[in-house]
Design a protein around this motif. Structure first.
Motif, PDB file in Angstrom:
ATOM      1  N   HIS A 288       0.866  -1.178   0.000  1.00 48.19           N
ATOM      2  CA  HIS A 288       0.000   0.000   0.000  1.00 48.19           C
ATOM      3  C   HIS A 288       0.903   1.230   0.000  1.00 48.19           C
ATOM      4  O   HIS A 288       1.666   1.449   0.936  1.00 48.19           O
ATOM      5  N   GLN A 289       0.796   2.059  -1.011  1.00 47.90           N
ATOM      6  CA  GLN A 289       1.735   3.150  -1.201  1.00 47.90           C
ATOM      7  C   GLN A 289       1.287   4.472  -0.587  1.00 47.90           C
ATOM      8  O   GLN A 289       1.952   5.487  -0.794  1.00 47.90           O
ATOM      9  N   ALA A 290       0.197   4.469   0.197  1.00 46.61           N
ATOM     10  CA  ALA A 290      -0.289   5.732   0.769  1.00 46.61           C
ATOM     11  C   ALA A 290      -0.423   5.699   2.282  1.00 46.61           C
ATOM     12  O   ALA A 290      -0.356   6.759   2.923  1.00 46.61           O
ATOM     13  N   LEU A 291      -0.614   4.520   2.880  1.00 43.05           N
ATOM     14  CA  LEU A 291      -0.892   4.439   4.312  1.00 43.05           C
ATOM     15  C   LEU A 291       0.315   4.877   5.133  1.00 43.05           C
ATOM     16  O   LEU A 291       1.413   4.343   4.983  1.00 43.05           O
ATOM     17  N   ARG A 292       0.086   5.847   6.033  1.00 41.26           N
ATOM     18  CA  ARG A 292       1.149   6.381   6.879  1.00 41.26           C
ATOM     19  C   ARG A 292       0.941   6.099   8.366  1.00 41.26           C
ATOM     20  O   ARG A 292       1.887   6.165   9.148  1.00 41.26           O
ATOM     21  N   ILE A 293      -0.292   5.816   8.771  1.00 35.27           N
ATOM     22  CA  ILE A 293      -0.591   5.545  10.181  1.00 35.27           C
ATOM     23  C   ILE A 293      -1.376   4.251  10.275  1.00 35.27           C
ATOM     24  O   ILE A 293      -2.414   4.090   9.620  1.00 35.27           O
ATOM     25  N   LEU A 294      -0.888   3.316  11.100  1.00 37.14           N
ATOM     26  CA  LEU A 294      -1.562   2.026  11.291  1.00 37.14           C
ATOM     27  C   LEU A 294      -1.627   1.741  12.785  1.00 37.14           C
ATOM     28  O   LEU A 294      -0.606   1.735  13.465  1.00 37.14           O
ATOM     29  N   ASP A 295      -2.837   1.507  13.288  1.00 34.67           N
ATOM     30  CA  ASP A 295      -3.048   1.318  14.726  1.00 34.67           C
ATOM     31  C   ASP A 295      -3.840   0.034  14.945  1.00 34.67           C
ATOM     32  O   ASP A 295      -4.994  -0.081  14.540  1.00 34.67           O
ATOM     33  N   PHE A 296      -3.177  -0.962  15.576  1.00 33.01           N
ATOM     34  CA  PHE A 296      -3.856  -2.187  15.975  1.00 33.01           C
ATOM     35  C   PHE A 296      -4.193  -2.079  17.452  1.00 33.01           C
ATOM     36  O   PHE A 296      -3.299  -1.985  18.288  1.00 33.01           O
ATOM     37  N   GLN A 297      -5.474  -2.111  17.806  1.00 34.90           N
ATOM     38  CA  GLN A 297      -5.869  -1.963  19.199  1.00 34.90           C
ATOM     39  C   GLN A 297      -6.030  -3.303  19.910  1.00 34.90           C
ATOM     40  O   GLN A 297      -6.072  -3.338  21.133  1.00 34.90           O
ATOM     41  N   GLN A 298      -6.119  -4.392  19.170  1.00 31.85           N
ATOM     42  CA  GLN A 298      -6.203  -5.722  19.790  1.00 31.85           C
ATOM     43  C   GLN A 298      -5.577  -6.734  18.839  1.00 31.85           C
ATOM     44  O   GLN A 298      -6.242  -7.224  17.930  1.00 31.85           O
ATOM     45  N   VAL A 299      -4.303  -7.045  19.057  1.00 35.96           N
ATOM     46  CA  VAL A 299      -3.629  -7.939  18.124  1.00 35.96           C
ATOM     47  C   VAL A 299      -2.429  -8.583  18.799  1.00 35.96           C
ATOM     48  O   VAL A 299      -1.881  -8.045  19.761  1.00 35.96           O
ATOM     49  N   SER A 300      -2.041  -9.746  18.323  1.00 37.23           N
ATOM     50  CA  SER A 300      -0.786 -10.381  18.717  1.00 37.23           C
ATOM     51  C   SER A 300       0.064 -10.505  17.461  1.00 37.23           C
ATOM     52  O   SER A 300      -0.305 -11.207  16.530  1.00 37.23           O
ATOM     53  N   ILE A 301       1.176  -9.787  17.439  1.00 34.88           N
ATOM     54  CA  ILE A 301       2.029  -9.747  16.260  1.00 34.88           C
ATOM     55  C   ILE A 301       3.233 -10.659  16.460  1.00 34.88           C
ATOM     56  O   ILE A 301       3.970 -10.514  17.441  1.00 34.88           O
ATOM     57  N   THR A 302       3.446 -11.592  15.558  1.00 34.33           N
ATOM     58  CA  THR A 302       4.633 -12.438  15.598  1.00 34.33           C
ATOM     59  C   THR A 302       5.708 -11.829  14.708  1.00 34.33           C
ATOM     60  O   THR A 302       5.466 -10.857  13.978  1.00 34.33           O
ATOM     61  N   ALA A 303       6.897 -12.438  14.739  1.00 38.59           N
ATOM     62  CA  ALA A 303       8.007 -11.929  13.940  1.00 38.59           C
ATOM     63  C   ALA A 303       7.680 -11.976  12.447  1.00 38.59           C
ATOM     64  O   ALA A 303       7.953 -11.021  11.705  1.00 38.59           O
ATOM     65  N   SER A 304       7.085 -13.062  12.008  1.00 36.96           N
ATOM     66  CA  SER A 304       6.738 -13.192  10.583  1.00 36.96           C
ATOM     67  C   SER A 304       5.710 -12.156  10.168  1.00 36.96           C
ATOM     68  O   SER A 304       5.777 -11.579   9.084  1.00 36.96           O
ATOM     69  N   GLN A 305       4.742 -11.919  11.038  1.00 33.42           N
ATOM     70  CA  GLN A 305       3.684 -10.957  10.721  1.00 33.42           C
ATOM     71  C   GLN A 305       4.223  -9.533  10.686  1.00 33.42           C
ATOM     72  O   GLN A 305       3.788  -8.718   9.871  1.00 33.42           O
ATOM     73  N   LEU A 306       5.163  -9.234  11.560  1.00 30.74           N
ATOM     74  CA  LEU A 306       5.767  -7.903  11.534  1.00 30.74           C
ATOM     75  C   LEU A 306       6.489  -7.681  10.204  1.00 30.74           C
ATOM     76  O   LEU A 306       6.396  -6.605   9.602  1.00 30.74           O
ATOM     77  N   ARG A 307       7.213  -8.673   9.753  1.00 28.99           N
ATOM     78  CA  ARG A 307       7.897  -8.553   8.472  1.00 28.99           C
ATOM     79  C   ARG A 307       6.896  -8.362   7.326  1.00 28.99           C
ATOM     80  O   ARG A 307       7.136  -7.590   6.398  1.00 28.99           O
ATOM     81  N   ALA A 308       5.754  -9.053   7.408  1.00 28.19           N
ATOM     82  CA  ALA A 308       4.729  -8.901   6.380  1.00 28.19           C
ATOM     83  C   ALA A 308       4.171  -7.492   6.367  1.00 28.19           C
ATOM     84  O   ALA A 308       3.903  -6.921   5.302  1.00 28.19           O
ATOM     85  N   ILE A 309       3.981  -6.906   7.553  1.00 31.31           N
ATOM     86  CA  ILE A 309       3.484  -5.533   7.646  1.00 31.31           C
ATOM     87  C   ILE A 309       4.501  -4.564   7.057  1.00 31.31           C
ATOM     88  O   ILE A 309       4.158  -3.603   6.362  1.00 31.31           O
ATOM     89  N   VAL A 310       5.778  -4.790   7.336  1.00 34.91           N
ATOM     90  CA  VAL A 310       6.834  -3.932   6.802  1.00 34.91           C
ATOM     91  C   VAL A 310       6.814  -3.942   5.278  1.00 34.91           C
ATOM     92  O   VAL A 310       6.967  -2.903   4.619  1.00 34.91           O
ATOM     93  N   ILE A 311       6.604  -5.120   4.714  1.00 37.17           N
ATOM     94  CA  ILE A 311       6.568  -5.233   3.254  1.00 37.17           C
ATOM     95  C   ILE A 311       5.295  -4.612   2.686  1.00 37.17           C
ATOM     96  O   ILE A 311       5.320  -3.952   1.636  1.00 37.17           O
ATOM     97  N   ALA A 312       4.173  -4.793   3.387  1.00 34.40           N
ATOM     98  CA  ALA A 312       2.880  -4.343   2.870  1.00 34.40           C
ATOM     99  C   ALA A 312       2.711  -2.831   2.926  1.00 34.40           C
ATOM    100  O   ALA A 312       1.969  -2.263   2.123  1.00 34.40           O
TER     101      ALA A 312
END
Length: 604
Positions: A288-312
């Motif tokens: 996504h080339q426009a999103l600048r702010i992302l707020d998860f209010q209820q989530v469990s993030i693993t290492a793999s998922q964090l990397r996926a978010i970084v890429i996305a």
């Protein structure tokens, strides 16, 4: 230039209500310019509208509060100032009714925080039943003129067996207000409003998916029905200017996983409800080339998922994560943590997110961020304490956040799998920007801490409790940290020479506090002079200063003039040596005595 209407109007948008009311009394021109600004942000909880809707100002003396009269008055006000209202906050059912009746169609921002738990009332003449009847009649009238079932289909929402038609009517009214305002730039469903529960979209049972982690491979993400998905897609397609979105109600998961397709221009997204992200190497939406702010209010993030978010989200500036569980450590936590901790990456898999400048983590195990092999070079501060248990985790954290200026670490509840040696990345020649290091972690292991200190030349404050420093760390502090001003640490072993070298090497030192600080007199006398003349607080004991015994003191007191015996000569020489040593020490400490708190222990 101050009489130019455009400039005055621009100023008015930044003034509070009291200031705007004062401006309207200056002259007719100012009144014409500033009056519309009063209605720019419509919130019934603010003082102006509480006064305008006060029942005492609407009803005649002696009459009871009239719901219909208040509703009509509010609708008339909205209708009168319709063209000026751009931001609407709905915290009362009267406001929602008025917004539909006016109708408001030019909103830029809509916040829905409607509390509608009380939908039933025994008294048919109660305000609750009156408002329920009113909204039902309104929707029926709208349905006669436009295809309401097409725009807001009943089948799109979850069936509440304990609810009634009123619950569904209010839900549809909220979404209808959204659809009436195609110019919306911000849409917020209040995170703690009962509306997010009442307003849930219809779902079907989750499907089982293959994945690592045994039972964790099952998708817990609720799957929207085809009607719900179609409704969301159609609704979002009607909001081309939307830049901020905050909602739950089973919709946020669907939107998050399809964000690039549904809202390619969205700049801020708040994931309100519990987020279900696939375990393992997640495949999120395309970048996504426009999103600048992302707020998860209820989530469990693993290492793999964090990397996926970084890429996305490659242009993300702010990331906020709050742990999902209501009980921070439940019975499945250790099993869950063990499974996700087995994730590892090869050294060539290192990622870097060069745009992220703000990170907030609450109740989320930071260890997963350290395992992700992802670097965030622009983050200078983390707004929460980061639990670390040893120098290896500290080294990994500094690698992940090389621009970090302040680090606070406090005790972490529960158990977790520590970092393995193969998971640690270390840049030996890197100088980190860290200025403040405060570790208040129980049983913090200081082993190999000196190698971390060697990369902190800008360190100003060091505070470590829960562990003991050794001579190697003190030596590295004296050699590297020339800017150190405040230090608090405990010593378990004798580090006289190293501690003395700290006072020589750190010329800017103002405070050095802690337990076990002991310096031998011979190290002070035989070493170079201290350079930290600005010391204000100092916990230290000077040991090894010779002193006379009681018998020797008695001999010295009785001595008259020149010593006559060998005993008297021995006592006199010892007294001279003691005075010489004390004089040298006093001279060394003289610049400090006016400010410092120094404890001197004189003894053999």
């Amino acid at each position: 230039m101050t009489d130019v209407p455009e400039i005055l109007a621009a100023i008015g948008l930044h003034l509070d209500i009291d200031s705007l009311l004062a401006c309207t009394t200056v002259c007719r021109q100012w009144s014409a310019v500033f009056a519309p600004c009063i209605w720019h942000n419509f919130d019934i909880t603010r003082k102006l509208w509480r006064h305008l809707l006060d029942s005492r100002s609407l009803s005649k003396t002696g009459e009871e509060d009239n719901f219909i009269e208040r509703q009509e008055r509010l609708t008339a006000l909205m209708n009168q100032h319709n063209q000026h209202i751009r931001h609407l906050t709905v915290k009362d059912k009267m406001v929602l009714i008025a917004a539909l009746e006016a109708p408001l169609t030019g909103l830029h921002s809509l916040t829905l925080e409607l509390e509608i738990w009380e939908l039933d009332a025994d008294d048919e003449e109660s305000d609750i039943n009156k408002s329920n009847t009113w909204i039902s009649m309104m929707l029926a009238a709208i349905a006669e003129k436009s295809p309401l079932e097409v725009m807001v289909p009943e089948a799109a929402f979850a069936d509440d067996s304990e609810g009634d038609q009123a619950r569904l009517d209010w839900t549809r009214a909220c979404w209808l207000t959204v659809l009436m305002n195609s110019a919306l730039r911000r849409l917020t469903y209040g995170g703690y409003s009962s509306l997010r529960y009442v307003n849930s979209l219809a779902t079907q049972p989750p499907k089982e998916q293959e994945g690592e982690g045994g039972s964790l491979g099952e998708s817990k993400m609720p799957l929207l029905t085809s009607v719900s998905e179609s409704f969301l897609v159609d609704t979002l397609s009607r909001l081309p200017r939307l830049r901020h979105l905050e909602l739950g109600m089973n919709a946020d998961n669907f939107i998050f996983h399809n964000l690039e397709t549904l809202l390619p221009n969205l700049e801020s997204f708040v994931h309100v409800d519990r987020a279900f992200i696939d375990t393992g190497a997640v495949q999120l939406a395309s970048p996504h080339q426009a999103l600048r702010i992302l707020d998860f209010q209820q989530v469990s993030i693993t290492a793999s998922q964090l990397r996926a978010i970084v890429i996305a989200f490659p242009v993300l500036h702010r990331l906020s994560i709050t742990q999902a569980r209501s009980r921070i450590y439940d019975v499945n936590y250790d099993k869950y943590n063990t499974l996700i901790s087995t994730t590892s990456f090869q050294i060539e898999d290192i990622l870097e997110h060069s745009s992220l400048t703000y990170l907030s983590i609450r109740h989320q195990p930071h260890i997963d961020f350290l395992r992700s092999r992802t670097k965030f070079p622009k983050i200078t501060g983390i707004d929460r304490s980061v639990p670390i248990k040893n120098a290896y985790e500290l080294r990994q954290l500094l690698w992940a956040f090389p621009a970090l200026e302040r680090l606070d670490s406090e005790y972490e509840l529960g158990e977790r799998v520590p970092l393995r040696a193969e998971e640690i990345i270390h840049e030996k020649d890197r100088e980190y920007r860290l200025r403040s290091l405060n570790i208040n972690t129980s049983s913090f292991s200081t082993c190999d801490l000196d190698s971390c200190i060697a990369q902190m030349p800008f360190l100003v404050l060091l505070e470590i409790s829960g562990g003991f420093l050794d001579g190697r760390v003190l030596t590295e502090l004296a050699r590297t940290c020339k800017n150190l001003q405040y230090a608090r640490f405990d010593l378990q072993e004798e580090c006289s020479q190293e501690l003395n070298a700290l006072f020589v090497g750190c010329s800017k030192l103002k405070e050095c506090l802690g337990k076990g600080h002991r310096v031998r007199a011979e190290d002070i006398i035989g070493g170079p002079e201290w350079s930290c003349h600005s010391l204000e607080k100092l916990d230290m004991k000077i040991v090894g200063v010779p002193r006379l015994s009681a018998e020797q003191t008695y001999v010295l007191d009785k001595m008259d003039g020149i010593p006559k015996t060998d005993v008297e000569r021995e006592v006199l020489e010892l007294d001279k040596e003691m005075r010489r040593i004390q004089s040298i020490i006093s001279h060394r400490l003289e610049p400090l005595t006016n400010y410092a708190r120094i404890t001197i222990s004189v003894g053999l």
